[in-house]
Write a protein that holds these residues in place. Structure first.
Motif, PDB file in Angstrom:
ATOM      1  N   MET A   2     -12.357  62.234  94.192  1.00 51.74           N
ATOM      2  CA  MET A   2     -12.596  62.903  95.465  1.00 51.74           C
ATOM      3  C   MET A   2     -11.294  63.139  96.209  1.00 51.74           C
ATOM      4  N   MET A   3     -10.375  62.136  96.142  1.00 51.18           N
ATOM      5  CA  MET A   3      -9.092  62.307  96.803  1.00 51.18           C
ATOM      6  C   MET A   3      -8.312  63.446  96.179  1.00 51.18           C
ATOM      7  N   VAL A  36     -10.151  81.067 107.561  1.00 57.56           N
ATOM      8  CA  VAL A  36      -9.956  80.781 106.143  1.00 57.56           C
ATOM      9  C   VAL A  36     -11.064  79.876 105.623  1.00 57.56           C
ATOM     10  N   ALA A  37     -11.414  78.854 106.406  1.00 52.91           N
ATOM     11  CA  ALA A  37     -12.464  77.933 105.983  1.00 52.91           C
ATOM     12  C   ALA A  37     -13.783  78.654 105.802  1.00 52.91           C
ATOM     13  N   ASP A  38     -14.055  79.626 106.689  1.00 51.58           N
ATOM     14  CA  ASP A  38     -15.293  80.390 106.569  1.00 51.58           C
ATOM     15  C   ASP A  38     -15.264  81.335 105.384  1.00 51.58           C
ATOM     16  N   ALA A  39     -14.079  81.857 105.039  1.00 50.59           N
ATOM     17  CA  ALA A  39     -13.980  82.894 104.012  1.00 50.59           C
ATOM     18  C   ALA A  39     -13.926  82.334 102.607  1.00 50.59           C
ATOM     19  N   LEU A  40     -13.344  81.146 102.421  1.00 57.12           N
ATOM     20  CA  LEU A  40     -13.137  80.587 101.091  1.00 57.12           C
ATOM     21  C   LEU A  40     -13.830  79.237 100.953  1.00 57.12           C
ATOM     22  N   SER A  41     -14.326  78.998  99.745  1.00 56.35           N
ATOM     23  CA  SER A  41     -14.946  77.710  99.457  1.00 56.35           C
ATOM     24  C   SER A  41     -14.620  77.339  98.017  1.00 56.35           C
ATOM     25  N   LEU A  42     -14.157  76.119  97.813  1.00 57.83           N
ATOM     26  CA  LEU A  42     -13.818  75.622  96.486  1.00 57.83           C
ATOM     27  C   LEU A  42     -14.674  74.406  96.182  1.00 57.83           C
ATOM     28  N   ALA A  43     -15.339  74.421  95.017  1.00 56.26           N
ATOM     29  CA  ALA A  43     -16.194  73.311  94.621  1.00 56.26           C
ATOM     30  C   ALA A  43     -15.870  72.913  93.188  1.00 56.26           C
ATOM     31  N   ALA A  44     -16.141  71.665  92.878  1.00 56.99           N
ATOM     32  CA  ALA A  44     -15.922  71.153  91.527  1.00 56.99           C
ATOM     33  C   ALA A  44     -17.181  70.424  91.068  1.00 56.99           C
ATOM     34  N   ASP A  45     -17.441  70.501  89.764  1.00 56.94           N
ATOM     35  CA  ASP A  45     -18.622  69.859  89.185  1.00 56.94           C
ATOM     36  C   ASP A  45     -18.214  69.290  87.829  1.00 56.94           C
ATOM     37  N   PHE A  46     -18.499  68.011  87.623  1.00 60.05           N
ATOM     38  CA  PHE A  46     -18.138  67.349  86.371  1.00 60.05           C
ATOM     39  C   PHE A  46     -19.408  66.766  85.748  1.00 60.05           C
ATOM     40  N   ARG A  47     -19.662  67.129  84.485  1.00 62.40           N
ATOM     41  CA  ARG A  47     -20.858  66.626  83.803  1.00 62.40           C
ATOM     42  C   ARG A  47     -20.463  66.010  82.465  1.00 62.40           C
ATOM     43  N   ALA A  64     -22.263  63.396  70.049  1.00 65.35           N
ATOM     44  CA  ALA A  64     -21.395  64.305  70.794  1.00 65.35           C
ATOM     45  C   ALA A  64     -21.137  63.714  72.177  1.00 65.35           C
ATOM     46  N   SER A  65     -19.875  63.410  72.442  1.00 64.78           N
ATOM     47  CA  SER A  65     -19.459  62.881  73.746  1.00 64.78           C
ATOM     48  C   SER A  65     -18.554  63.926  74.382  1.00 64.78           C
ATOM     49  N   THR A  66     -19.064  64.624  75.387  1.00 65.94           N
ATOM     50  CA  THR A  66     -18.335  65.764  75.953  1.00 65.94           C
ATOM     51  C   THR A  66     -18.327  65.713  77.478  1.00 65.94           C
ATOM     52  N   LEU A  67     -17.298  66.325  78.042  1.00 63.66           N
ATOM     53  CA  LEU A  67     -17.181  66.454  79.493  1.00 63.66           C
ATOM     54  C   LEU A  67     -17.000  67.931  79.833  1.00 63.66           C
ATOM     55  N   ARG A  68     -17.886  68.429  80.686  1.00 59.75           N
ATOM     56  CA  ARG A  68     -17.723  69.781  81.208  1.00 59.75           C
ATOM     57  C   ARG A  68     -17.180  69.697  82.627  1.00 59.75           C
ATOM     58  N   SER A  69     -16.040  70.344  82.848  1.00 58.85           N
ATOM     59  CA  SER A  69     -15.425  70.408  84.172  1.00 58.85           C
ATOM     60  C   SER A  69     -15.541  71.836  84.683  1.00 58.85           C
ATOM     61  N   ARG A  70     -16.035  71.989  85.886  1.00 52.23           N
ATOM     62  CA  ARG A  70     -16.275  73.326  86.444  1.00 52.23           C
ATOM     63  C   ARG A  70     -15.619  73.444  87.816  1.00 52.23           C
ATOM     64  N   LEU A 412     -21.181  64.590  88.595  1.00 56.44           N
ATOM     65  CA  LEU A 412     -20.545  64.428  89.895  1.00 56.44           C
ATOM     66  C   LEU A 412     -20.224  65.805  90.453  1.00 56.44           C
ATOM     67  N   ALA A 413     -20.734  66.097  91.642  1.00 52.37           N
ATOM     68  CA  ALA A 413     -20.508  67.389  92.292  1.00 52.37           C
ATOM     69  C   ALA A 413     -19.662  67.175  93.538  1.00 52.37           C
ATOM     70  N   LEU A 414     -18.593  67.964  93.673  1.00 56.42           N
ATOM     71  CA  LEU A 414     -17.668  67.874  94.807  1.00 56.42           C
ATOM     72  C   LEU A 414     -17.415  69.248  95.370  1.00 56.42           C
ATOM     73  N   PRO A 415     -17.157  69.446  96.647  1.00 54.50           N
ATOM     74  CA  PRO A 415     -17.214  68.375  97.663  1.00 54.50           C
ATOM     75  C   PRO A 415     -18.659  68.144  98.096  1.00 54.50           C
TER      76      PRO A 415
END
Length: 415
Positions: A2-3, A36-47, A64-70, A412-415
């Motif tokens: 998260m940091m 800027v905060a209203d116009a742009l949004s960045l999110a991350a998702d790890f499965r 199969a041991s896999t990690l998808r990072s989005r 895990l979904a961020l933020p």
């Protein structure tokens, strides 16, 4: 983690604000930061997912041991306009003990999660009142995903390159139309044993109409057009070209919902096949308290030794989680199922039993038991366990084999 994400977001924000200030277009710093905060949004998702497969007769069991990072970046540059850019990366964690369809590990059973980095979505959208248009690489999900879906169960999602229009015609009717020039399949980003993408000129049409509060009708028409590919034969390309028309219907009476569907399908375009097959669904759903009971009979018919096919569906959702019938048998298939599902606080569960038989003739294929338990720990972190066991009938053993599958998923979904 998260940091790390907060640090990335902060660097994006500082960079954009600096550009605005240097260009002389910003006013007060606080106002610029707000825009800027209203116009742009960045999110991350790890499965992370561990998937094991015990297939009768296979040389070895698969794991199969896999990690998808989005990473997903969205923007709203003006009123009514928005855009999205999304990148997925799939990596093997530990030993590569499975056949991804692209890694050459053919002595293992298939787990269709190949490694790679892919542009999952890149689309521009416009929305005004009751009309929305979207162009580019995007998700297209229709209803239960029986005919058109995103296959989000797999680590590499299925997305579509094309143009989609959606209209809310009235309070009780809507229309959804799409032109698709390419299907970016779960087997990508690179070709393997399967094509990573299908090019063609496909058309999707679906409407939703509620003539009364208790009834909903959903007619649809799909033209799937798949071009030939010099690296793959007709069975993996042009023979998936189909015309399909049909209708779904729901009738709700209190806690009871009756659902039915019918469709007719035939070959299209450069397909080497010549057939006309039917699809039907009869389902009853009853809810009492936190528990739901479902009984269903789904039939994918056949003609000229060719089964009714739905290659764009999220197939894992249908005909058992063991994924034995991703391709419809030449004699078709009848799936009779009984399911129970419910929830206890943050836990949800689902149990399903299936009996599979041929639609043409009296052959039995086998039966299956499925179990799923999911825990939403909080709004960002969730866990899931799923198990499926398919036992083939002795008469079908030459065509289908016993299989046991198990999954553990942490997301895990961020933020």
């Amino acid at each position: 983690m998260m940091m790390m994400l907060r640090s990335v977001l902060q660097r994006w924000r500082v960079l954009i604000l600096t550009l605005l200030v240097c260009s002389g277009r910003s006013g007060a710093l606080v106002a610029a930061e707000s825009r800027v905060a209203d116009a742009l949004s960045l999110a991350a998702d790890f499965r992370y997912r561990a998937e094991s497969v015990d297939l009768s007769g296979a040389a070895e069991d698969a794991l199969a041991s896999t990690l998808r990072s989005r990473l997903t970046l969205t923007g709203k540059p003006a009123t009514g306009w928005s855009w999205v850019v999304e990148v997925d990366d799939v990596r093997v964690i530990g030993a590569e003990r499975y056949n991804s369809t692209g890694n050459g590990q053919t002595h293992y059973p298939i787990v269709a999660d190949p490694e790679g980095t892919d542009l999952n979505r890149a689309a521009l959208a416009w929305h005004h009142t009751d009309v929305s248009l979207r162009a580019g690489r995007q998700r297209i999900v229709h209803g239960s995903e029986r005919f058109v879906g995103g296959v989000a169960w797999r680590q590499n999602e299925q997305t579509y390159d094309g143009l989609r229009g959606q209209w809310q015609l009235s309070e009780t009717a809507s229309l959804d139309m799409s032109y698709v020039g390419a299907v970016r399949r779960i087997f990508g980003p690179d070709d393997g044993a399967q094509p990573a993408s299908w090019d063609g000129d496909s058309l999707f049409l679906r409407a939703v109409w509620q003539p009364t509060d208790d009834i909903e009708l959903r007619p649809f028409a799909y033209r799937l057009d798949v071009n030939a590919d010099a690296d793959f034969g007709p069975a993996l390309t042009v023979d998936n070209s189909t015309d399909t028309v049909g209708i779904e219907a729901d009738w709700s009476v209190g806690p009871l919902t009756l659902r039915g569907a019918y469709a007719r399908q035939w070959e299209h375009g450069d397909s080497t096949l010549d057939y006309a097959a039917n699809y039907s669904l009869a389902q009853g759903i009853y809810r009492f308290g936190a528990v739901q009971v479902e009984i269903a009979r789904e039939v994918l018919g056949s003609d000229s030794n060719t089964g009714f096919r739905t290659p764009l569906a999220t197939l894992h959702k249908f005909q058992g989680w063991a994924d034995v019938f991703l391709t419809t048998p030449a004699d078709g298939i009848e799936d009779t199922s009984l399911a129970f599902q419910g929830s206890v606080e943050d836990l949800t569960w689902r149990v399903v039993g299936h009996r599979f038989e041929a639609d043409r003739g009296d052959a039995g294929y086998g039966h299956e038991f499925d179990l799923d338990v999911s825990w939403q720990m909080n709004e960002r972190l969730s866990f899931q366990f799923r198990f499926a066991v398919f036992d083939a009938d002795s008469a079908a053993a030459r065509q289908y084999r016993d299989v046991r599958k198990a999954w553990f998923i942490a997301r895990l979904a961020l933020p």
